[in-house]
Each structure stands twice: as structure tokens, then as C-alpha cells.
Write an enzyme that holds these catalytic residues in place. Sequence first.
Site: not given
Ligand SMILES: Nc1ncnc2c1ncn2[C@@H]1O[C@H](COP(=O)(O)OP(=O)(O)OP(=O)(O)O)[C@@H](O)[C@H]1O
Ligand SMILES: [Mn+2]
Length: 530
Positions: A204, A326, A392, A412
Amino acid sequence: MKLRERVTLGASALAVLLTLGLVLDLQLDLGMSGHRLVPTHGRVKYSENGADPPKAAYNSFRRKFLERTNSSGSGGGGGGGGGLTGQIVTSSSLLSPQDSITSQVFSTIRPSSKDQFLDLKEVLLDPGHQEVVINTYESDEPNPTIATIFKIKPKKNLTLLERFHLGISKHELYKENDPLVPAILQEMATAKIVHVCQKEGGTQIKLVIDYANKDQALFKPMRFPREQQTLPNHFYFTDFERHNAEIATFHLDRLLGFRRAMPVTGRTLNITTEIYELADDDLLRTFFISPSNNKCFHGKCTYYCDTGHAICGNPDSLEGSFAAFLPPKEIGPRKVWRHPWRRSYHKRRKAQWEQEADYCNLVRDIPPYNEGRRLLDLMDMSVLDFLSGNMDRHHYETFRPFGNDTFPIHLDHGRGFGRPFHDELTILAPLLQCCFIRKSTLDVLLRYHTGDKRLSEALRESMAMDPVAPVLWEPHFTALDRRVGIVLQAVRDCLAKGGSSSSVKDADNYLPRKIAVEPDTGSPKTKNLS
Ligand SMILES: Nc1ncnc2c1ncn2[C@@H]1O[C@H](COP(=O)(O)OP(=O)(O)OP(=O)(O)O)[C@@H](O)[C@H]1O
Ligand SMILES: [Mn+2]
């Protein structure tokens, strides 16, 4: 072309298409784990004598085709009431008695909110010989930070986030009462934004926010009002992300004493001056004006990035969560692990852990779960996820410079806080199957349950200063306190059972194998995972 050649060509094309179809289907169900690919699509049947139990074929057929629903009845106290006691709480995938041969049924009793859990308090005071509540001694072990590992001397002109990054340690992201945390929250919520672009990857939309001092934040936009619940026909993997769940889970993680989630704050932006005018070209291309004259964008991603699911200003303001970024790869490279209790991410398939009562014993023979802190950390993670209702958790990440005996970063959480009237017991499966928990975690939960301040109250206080407060819809607070009681009851059940759900009564099998003696050289148990 001769007929024979045509037939051969046709058959080859069909074979390629079939293989492609199969690969695409499996893709949904496979996870990446560092470099280990662990399939979970195989239907592993569990039976005591190794042979298929009677009716297995029928049960398997029924599960596959007749019981597709992922949200059948549950013991979750409807109407936001909580406080129901003596009621049995079961997983939403509760199956009939015949099925319990091949499937794990998760259940426990909803305790009274007045239950003081004196039995658990006693165990905390004198752990004795039980194997459920595990005392760990991480605080006595060396706890290097990124700064010490890379021998970086913090300069005076570092930004707040740079300082935060250097302070990340082997055991936690930040120290208890670390003054950097409120400072970073404040900065993310107020500092001037200079550039916005879309974050690659994920399902997303997320935006990378750049501040003038080069610090960054990860932005997840608000899509729905706080009261919107997970749509009844949505699976955990098609549920929308909720920005307020990211904020609330950061606070919850901190209150539980884990400190494994990056700081997250809410902030309301002006969609024109703080996104549109600062957006890079790719994002800009997805902007449009809605029929009610609001500015909207949808970005590019796998789910919900189209005109029908656009993010719109109202009329010009847009709320979202800002997570501190991060550290960059140079100082904080991360390793991605497949979560052993990952769900199948398939609308019909079940994961291996849902079908094998003995699954935990399988996991704890496999590195990195066979020694050190990792398995206990997964128990903590399952508690955090159960409290917030986050289903999730497919992968998790750790920081490479700290090796393997380090904490999993809690990342996440957008899919938590979606169903306040339902307690999803399968999220607690790691704890229910392994039957152990860190002593410090139990201690914290017990204090929230029986002490002066309940978890709901602590969370409410902690989030009161957030710029988008109130962060959570009221029924979620009731749910939290109710779920703390359920976790405590689960620990009590484990103590009564004398440990893991395994039928093997060898004490070594119950303990996280810090004491594992022999290196694992192709143990026969691993065959089920390969
Ligand atoms: N605070 C952060 N700073 C930098 N990178 C981040 C941070 N939080 C998450 N990420 C990176 O971005 C990726 C995607 O973030 P997140 O999992 O929150 O989104 P998502 O859309 O739910 O992804 P997914 O659908 O893969 O679960 C993470 O796997 C991580 O590597
Ligand atoms: Mn996710």
C-alpha cells in the site's frame, strides 16, 4: 507445419502455461527468509501413528472447499462490552471435533477482569522448576550500539535522528525514558518538509518525507475515520492500512517495555503545499482533482493504488502517521526473516502451524530459534500483535551488525486495531504452541492487569499529546484490557499443562535451546520444512 509438430508445439505451450500458473499460485504462499525459502504450501497432515486418520480425505475436502470463510463465529465479546467471564475464546478458524485431529484448535477462557492472577504472581516471585516463565539475563550481557560497533564518535552537529541511529543497540532501539524519543516525535510533527516521494515496495502507498536537515520519515496516509472496522469480507492481507494503528502500536510497544518499534507520530498536512508542491515527478503524475474539487493522489503499489482508492485532501488537509526512518544501509543493514508463524496469505490454504500441534518443537530445532533470545522475542511479538489485533506479521527484520542474537524490529503495524469486538486467538499461536514467555513480559502484563494503571489508561495517557489525538476509537481501549487478561489466562493454562503442547515430556524440549548441546546437522525434523 506438420500436424505432429503442431501438436508438440501446442503441448509445450500448455505445459509452460500450466507451470507459470503453478508458480504464480505458489508465489502467494512463499516467503523469503534471509536466504532460506521455506514453502508452506504442502498440506502436512498430523496424525499420531503417521497414517492418515479416518475421514482425512473428507476433512481435507471440506476444509478446502466448504470452509472458506475466514471470519466465522468467535468468542469475542460483542458490543464492546468486555468483562464477560468464563466464556471460551477460540480462534476464528475453529473446526469441528473430527478436524481437530488434523488441525490445531486454539482456545482459552476469558478470565474475569477482577482476577488477580495470584498464581502467576507467585511464579514471578519464585519461578521454581516450571518451564513456562523464562528468566533471561540480557541486561547482564554486553549491549553494543551502532556507534560502538562502527567506532563512530558522535559529532556535535548531528541531527536528532542521526543521534538516535547511533544509539540503536543490540537489545533495543532506544533506552527507557530516552529524551531523544519525544524530541524526534516533536520534530517529525512540526519540522518543515522539503521533499516527498513514494516509497518503493510494499502493498500500500507510503511516502518518504524529507526534512530540511536531511532527516526522513515514512508517511502512511489516513484513509478512513477511526471507527471504521476491518471490512467483514476482507482477509488480513487485503485489509486497508490504518495510520493510527502505526501510531498506537509504537506507544504500545514502548509501554510493554520492548522498545523495538521506531517512534511514530501523527501529523496533519496541507496536501497542496506539503505534498503536491514538493512531490517528485512519479508521484505528481498520480495527482488529480476529485468531483468535489479536492486534490487527490493514488501513487503506484500492488493494492489500492488506483483512482477508486485515492488519498484525498479534505478539503485541503490530510492526516497521516510519520515513522522515524530506519538507519541507512551503511550503518544499519538489515536481514529479512520469514516469520515461522506466518499465515498462508492465501484465501483457502492453511499454514503449517495451523495444522500441526507440535509445530513449536519443529521451529525450536532450527537456527536462529534453537538458541538465544529469538524465540522469546517472537512470543513478545505475538503478544504485541494479539493486543493490537495485527494478523499481518509475515516477515520481520533484524540489524545485521548485531548478529543473530538481537531483537526483531517491530515494523509495519498498519493492520492492527481493526476489530475491537473480536479477539483473534490465532495471533497468539506462538505462545499457545510453545508455552513460554519472558518473565519481564509477564511481569509487565500482570502489572497492567492488577496494578493502579490499566494498559488502556497508560496508552491513553501516552498518546494524549499526539497531534492527531484521540488516536484510537474508544472500543479499542476496552479490547486491550480484555486481551491482557486473555494472555495471562493463556500463560496460566500453560503452567497447568506443564509446558509445551508437545507430548514429549523431556524438559529440554520446553526450554529455548540456549542449552542445546549438539549442532543441528540435518535433523530429521527439518524435513517437514524443506
Ligand atoms: N520507519 C521506516 N524507515 C525506513 N524504512 C522502513 C520503515 N518502516 C518500514 N520500512 C521499510 O519499508 C518496507 C515496507 O514498509 P511496511 O511493511 O510498513 O509497508 P507495507 O506497505 O505494509 O509493506 P508490506 O505490504 O510489504 O507489508 C518494510 O519492509 C521496511 O523494509
Ligand atoms: Mn504490511
